[in-house]
Design a protein around this motif. Structure first.
Motif, PDB file in Angstrom:
ATOM      1  N   HIS A  40      27.215  21.175 -46.919  1.00  0.00           N
ATOM      2  CA  HIS A  40      28.208  21.922 -47.696  1.00  0.00           C
ATOM      3  C   HIS A  40      28.740  21.064 -48.844  1.00  0.00           C
ATOM      4  O   HIS A  40      28.879  21.535 -49.990  1.00  0.00           O
ATOM      5  CB  HIS A  40      29.352  22.364 -46.773  1.00  0.00           C
ATOM      6  CG  HIS A  40      30.216  23.440 -47.369  1.00  0.00           C
ATOM      7  ND1 HIS A  40      31.239  24.030 -46.658  1.00  0.00           N
ATOM      8  CD2 HIS A  40      30.225  24.027 -48.591  1.00  0.00           C
ATOM      9  CE1 HIS A  40      31.831  24.939 -47.419  1.00  0.00           C
ATOM     10  NE2 HIS A  40      31.231  24.951 -48.602  1.00  0.00           N
ATOM     11  N   ARG A  41      29.035  19.802 -48.563  1.00  0.00           N
ATOM     12  CA  ARG A  41      29.545  18.892 -49.608  1.00  0.00           C
ATOM     13  C   ARG A  41      28.521  18.670 -50.717  1.00  0.00           C
ATOM     14  O   ARG A  41      28.871  18.650 -51.896  1.00  0.00           O
ATOM     15  CB  ARG A  41      29.935  17.551 -48.972  1.00  0.00           C
ATOM     16  CG  ARG A  41      31.214  17.612 -48.135  1.00  0.00           C
ATOM     17  CD  ARG A  41      31.452  16.306 -47.420  1.00  0.00           C
ATOM     18  NE  ARG A  41      32.683  16.347 -46.633  1.00  0.00           N
ATOM     19  CZ  ARG A  41      33.019  15.428 -45.739  1.00  0.00           C
ATOM     20  NH1 ARG A  41      32.203  14.397 -45.508  1.00  0.00           N
ATOM     21  NH2 ARG A  41      34.142  15.543 -45.073  1.00  0.00           N
ATOM     22  N   VAL A  42      27.269  18.502 -50.326  1.00  0.00           N
ATOM     23  CA  VAL A  42      26.205  18.289 -51.326  1.00  0.00           C
ATOM     24  C   VAL A  42      26.056  19.524 -52.220  1.00  0.00           C
ATOM     25  O   VAL A  42      25.912  19.412 -53.443  1.00  0.00           O
ATOM     26  CB  VAL A  42      24.860  17.963 -50.628  1.00  0.00           C
ATOM     27  CG1 VAL A  42      23.713  17.975 -51.640  1.00  0.00           C
ATOM     28  CG2 VAL A  42      24.933  16.613 -49.934  1.00  0.00           C
ATOM     29  N   ILE A  43      26.100  20.708 -51.595  1.00  0.00           N
ATOM     30  CA  ILE A  43      25.965  21.956 -52.351  1.00  0.00           C
ATOM     31  C   ILE A  43      27.097  22.093 -53.371  1.00  0.00           C
ATOM     32  O   ILE A  43      26.867  22.436 -54.546  1.00  0.00           O
ATOM     33  CB  ILE A  43      25.955  23.166 -51.381  1.00  0.00           C
ATOM     34  CG1 ILE A  43      24.619  23.260 -50.644  1.00  0.00           C
ATOM     35  CG2 ILE A  43      26.240  24.467 -52.121  1.00  0.00           C
ATOM     36  CD1 ILE A  43      23.430  23.572 -51.531  1.00  0.00           C
ATOM     37  N   LYS A  44      28.328  21.828 -52.952  1.00  0.00           N
ATOM     38  CA  LYS A  44      29.470  21.949 -53.867  1.00  0.00           C
ATOM     39  C   LYS A  44      29.427  20.870 -54.951  1.00  0.00           C
ATOM     40  O   LYS A  44      29.806  21.115 -56.098  1.00  0.00           O
ATOM     41  CB  LYS A  44      30.790  21.867 -53.093  1.00  0.00           C
ATOM     42  CG  LYS A  44      31.011  22.988 -52.086  1.00  0.00           C
ATOM     43  CD  LYS A  44      30.867  24.367 -52.697  1.00  0.00           C
ATOM     44  CE  LYS A  44      31.951  24.726 -53.682  1.00  0.00           C
ATOM     45  NZ  LYS A  44      31.844  26.128 -54.167  1.00  0.00           N
ATOM     46  N   PHE A  45      28.952  19.688 -54.590  1.00  0.00           N
ATOM     47  CA  PHE A  45      28.807  18.606 -55.569  1.00  0.00           C
ATOM     48  C   PHE A  45      27.824  19.022 -56.667  1.00  0.00           C
ATOM     49  O   PHE A  45      28.080  18.831 -57.862  1.00  0.00           O
ATOM     50  CB  PHE A  45      28.332  17.327 -54.871  1.00  0.00           C
ATOM     51  CG  PHE A  45      28.201  16.147 -55.789  1.00  0.00           C
ATOM     52  CD1 PHE A  45      29.292  15.301 -56.017  1.00  0.00           C
ATOM     53  CD2 PHE A  45      27.004  15.867 -56.438  1.00  0.00           C
ATOM     54  CE1 PHE A  45      29.185  14.211 -56.874  1.00  0.00           C
ATOM     55  CE2 PHE A  45      26.885  14.790 -57.295  1.00  0.00           C
ATOM     56  CZ  PHE A  45      27.972  13.960 -57.518  1.00  0.00           C
ATOM     57  N   MET A  46      26.709  19.609 -56.255  1.00  0.00           N
ATOM     58  CA  MET A  46      25.711  20.063 -57.225  1.00  0.00           C
ATOM     59  C   MET A  46      26.281  21.158 -58.120  1.00  0.00           C
ATOM     60  O   MET A  46      26.096  21.147 -59.347  1.00  0.00           O
ATOM     61  CB  MET A  46      24.461  20.564 -56.497  1.00  0.00           C
ATOM     62  CG  MET A  46      23.634  19.470 -55.847  1.00  0.00           C
ATOM     63  SD  MET A  46      22.257  20.139 -54.870  1.00  0.00           S
ATOM     64  CE  MET A  46      21.319  21.004 -56.137  1.00  0.00           C
ATOM     65  N   GLU A  47      26.981  22.097 -57.505  1.00  0.00           N
ATOM     66  CA  GLU A  47      27.542  23.210 -58.276  1.00  0.00           C
ATOM     67  C   GLU A  47      28.524  22.716 -59.337  1.00  0.00           C
ATOM     68  O   GLU A  47      28.435  23.088 -60.516  1.00  0.00           O
ATOM     69  CB  GLU A  47      28.261  24.180 -57.335  1.00  0.00           C
ATOM     70  CG  GLU A  47      28.931  25.331 -58.069  1.00  0.00           C
ATOM     71  CD  GLU A  47      29.935  26.081 -57.202  1.00  0.00           C
ATOM     72  OE1 GLU A  47      30.817  26.736 -57.793  1.00  0.00           O
ATOM     73  OE2 GLU A  47      29.834  26.003 -55.960  1.00  0.00           O
ATOM     74  N   LEU A  48      29.455  21.848 -58.919  1.00  0.00           N
ATOM     75  CA  LEU A  48      30.485  21.369 -59.841  1.00  0.00           C
ATOM     76  C   LEU A  48      29.929  20.377 -60.857  1.00  0.00           C
ATOM     77  O   LEU A  48      30.536  20.160 -61.908  1.00  0.00           O
ATOM     78  CB  LEU A  48      31.635  20.733 -59.062  1.00  0.00           C
ATOM     79  CG  LEU A  48      32.376  21.650 -58.069  1.00  0.00           C
ATOM     80  CD1 LEU A  48      33.566  20.926 -57.463  1.00  0.00           C
ATOM     81  CD2 LEU A  48      32.836  22.925 -58.744  1.00  0.00           C
ATOM     82  N   SER A  49      28.799  19.780 -60.570  1.00  0.00           N
ATOM     83  CA  SER A  49      28.172  18.840 -61.509  1.00  0.00           C
ATOM     84  C   SER A  49      27.370  19.569 -62.576  1.00  0.00           C
ATOM     85  O   SER A  49      27.332  19.155 -63.740  1.00  0.00           O
ATOM     86  CB  SER A  49      27.247  17.864 -60.769  1.00  0.00           C
ATOM     87  OG  SER A  49      27.975  17.067 -59.870  1.00  0.00           O
ATOM     88  N   ILE A  50      26.717  20.654 -62.190  1.00  0.00           N
ATOM     89  CA  ILE A  50      25.812  21.361 -63.110  1.00  0.00           C
ATOM     90  C   ILE A  50      26.568  22.160 -64.157  1.00  0.00           C
ATOM     91  O   ILE A  50      26.192  22.171 -65.337  1.00  0.00           O
ATOM     92  CB  ILE A  50      24.854  22.281 -62.320  1.00  0.00           C
ATOM     93  CG1 ILE A  50      23.850  21.439 -61.521  1.00  0.00           C
ATOM     94  CG2 ILE A  50      24.100  23.229 -63.246  1.00  0.00           C
ATOM     95  CD1 ILE A  50      22.986  22.251 -60.582  1.00  0.00           C
ATOM     96  N   LEU A  51      27.654  22.825 -63.758  1.00  0.00           N
ATOM     97  CA  LEU A  51      28.320  23.758 -64.669  1.00  0.00           C
ATOM     98  C   LEU A  51      28.740  23.132 -65.998  1.00  0.00           C
ATOM     99  O   LEU A  51      28.445  23.689 -67.065  1.00  0.00           O
ATOM    100  CB  LEU A  51      29.519  24.408 -63.979  1.00  0.00           C
ATOM    101  CG  LEU A  51      30.183  25.549 -64.757  1.00  0.00           C
ATOM    102  CD1 LEU A  51      29.200  26.676 -65.014  1.00  0.00           C
ATOM    103  CD2 LEU A  51      31.400  26.070 -64.021  1.00  0.00           C
ATOM    104  N   PRO A  52      29.409  21.954 -66.020  1.00  0.00           N
ATOM    105  CA  PRO A  52      29.810  21.384 -67.315  1.00  0.00           C
ATOM    106  C   PRO A  52      28.622  20.916 -68.160  1.00  0.00           C
ATOM    107  O   PRO A  52      28.761  20.744 -69.375  1.00  0.00           O
ATOM    108  CB  PRO A  52      30.693  20.190 -66.921  1.00  0.00           C
ATOM    109  CG  PRO A  52      31.098  20.440 -65.509  1.00  0.00           C
ATOM    110  CD  PRO A  52      29.946  21.165 -64.899  1.00  0.00           C
TER     111      PRO A  52
END
Length: 350
Positions: free
Chosen positions: A51-63
């Motif tokens: 779950h942490r890895v998934i959210k890290f990827m999501e918040l990293s990709i958007l900007p």
């Protein structure tokens, strides 16, 4: 995108990367929401780690997406600026800080029940996304100006949609608008750029003949000045100095035309060595503007002696007169050929 023959390799590659990252990021949000609060693997808390890895990827990709979009579509040598460069540096610093804080659990965290929460410094993610969006908006506006504000309404509508969606997300973080916004904006950007690239002459960067004809067909109710240009003895340049040199000559003439006339109207390449300008404002200063064009051409000849003389003809279209747009075109053409003939006779008498 792959099958689009109007895009060069760099543009095609950038769009593909953008949409791949968009798909990954949106999928991460969907997966994160689907597994939020659900324990499905107690072995070394792998579900929480996942779950942490998934959210890290999501918040990293958007900007990253606005920057890739900007670099891909809007940034060329002619649109670069110190302000944009500074804004990019600030955005990259903010992104780096966001990554570090996410690793430390200060942007978001997932508890032992596998529930996702915003942490105290979650706003660094919002700030980074806003900075990246500002950078893209700035680049887009500069590119729009470079392309003579062609399709300006479309790009302004897209940017307004993006800015509005970002503010909705800021005002209520619980509303999931970011990925929907990015997905829709990505498609709009593709449609916008696809239309724009088909209206620009690839060699000179001016608007093409199709745009020129469309303007004349759709603006019979407007008063405007039409100027038609022709490079004298251009065939001689092509035959004796080569087509590559001829292309450089056309590019140089187009650049001077754009520098001189784009503040007043739109500039077109309408044939091999023929150009046109349509001016809707400062019609009374045409002679002064034309004289400055000739002066700039003479200055350019000092560094490129082979640069040909350029003949031009001017005609004013008034919807209240009995003359049609076609009459206006013919008048400008005839004046240009008269000017061309006089120049040739003058050269013979030297």
């Amino acid at each position: 995108i792959i099958s689009n023959n109007y895009f060069d390799r760099r543009i095609r590659k950038g769009f593909i990367i953008t949409f791949i990252l968009l798909t990954i990021g949106a999928s991460c949000e969907w997966i994160g929401n689907s597994i939020d609060g659900k324990r499905f693997c107690n072995w070394y808390n792998m579900d929480i780690i996942f779950h942490r890895v998934i959210k890290f990827m999501e918040l990293s990709i958007l900007p990253v997406l606005p920057i890739i979009c900007s670099k891909t579509i809007f940034e060329i040598k002619e649109t670069s600026s110190k302000i944009n460069g500074l804004l990019l540096k600030i955005t990259i610093i903010s992104m780096t800080l966001e990554e570090v804080l996410m690793i430390g659990g200060e942007v978001f965290w997932v508890d032992e029940k596998n529930i996702y929460y915003h942490a105290e410094l979650y706003n660094i993610y919002i700030i980074t996304f806003i900075l990246a969006t500002m950078y893209m908006v700035s680049s887009a506006l500069k590119f729009s100006k470079y392309s003579q504000n062609n399709k300006r309404l479309e790009i302004n509508a897209i940017l307004a949609f993006i800015i509005l969606s970002v503010f909705i997300q800021i005002l209520n973080p619980e509303i999931k608008t970011c990925w929907l916004t990015v997905a829709v904006s990505g498609m709009y950007m593709y449609i916008y750029y696809n239309g724009l690239i088909q209206s620009i002459d690839k060699l000179t960067g001016l608007l093409n003949q199709s745009c020129y004809n469309t303007y004349l067909e759709n603006n019979e109710n407007k008063k405007f000045t039409l100027i038609i240009f022709d490079a004298n003895n251009f065939k001689f340049i092509n035959d004796n100095l080569g087509h590559d040199f001829g292309d450089r000559v056309l590019s140089a003439i187009a650049r001077i035309i754009k520098e001189q006339y784009s503040p007043y109207g739109k500039c077109y390449r309408i044939g091999g060595d023929e150009f046109a300008v349509i001016i809707e404002k400062n019609i009374g200063k045409i002679e002064e503007i034309n004289q400055k064009f000739i002066e700039k051409l003479e200055i350019e000849k000092m560094s490129v002696p082979e640069l040909p003389h350029v003949s031009y003809g001017v005609s004013i279209y008034d919807p209240n007169s009995v003359y049609t747009v076609e009459d206006t075109k013919n008048k400008a053409d005839n004046e240009m050929y008269t000017y061309k003939k006089k120049y040739k006779e003058k050269q013979k008498n030297k």
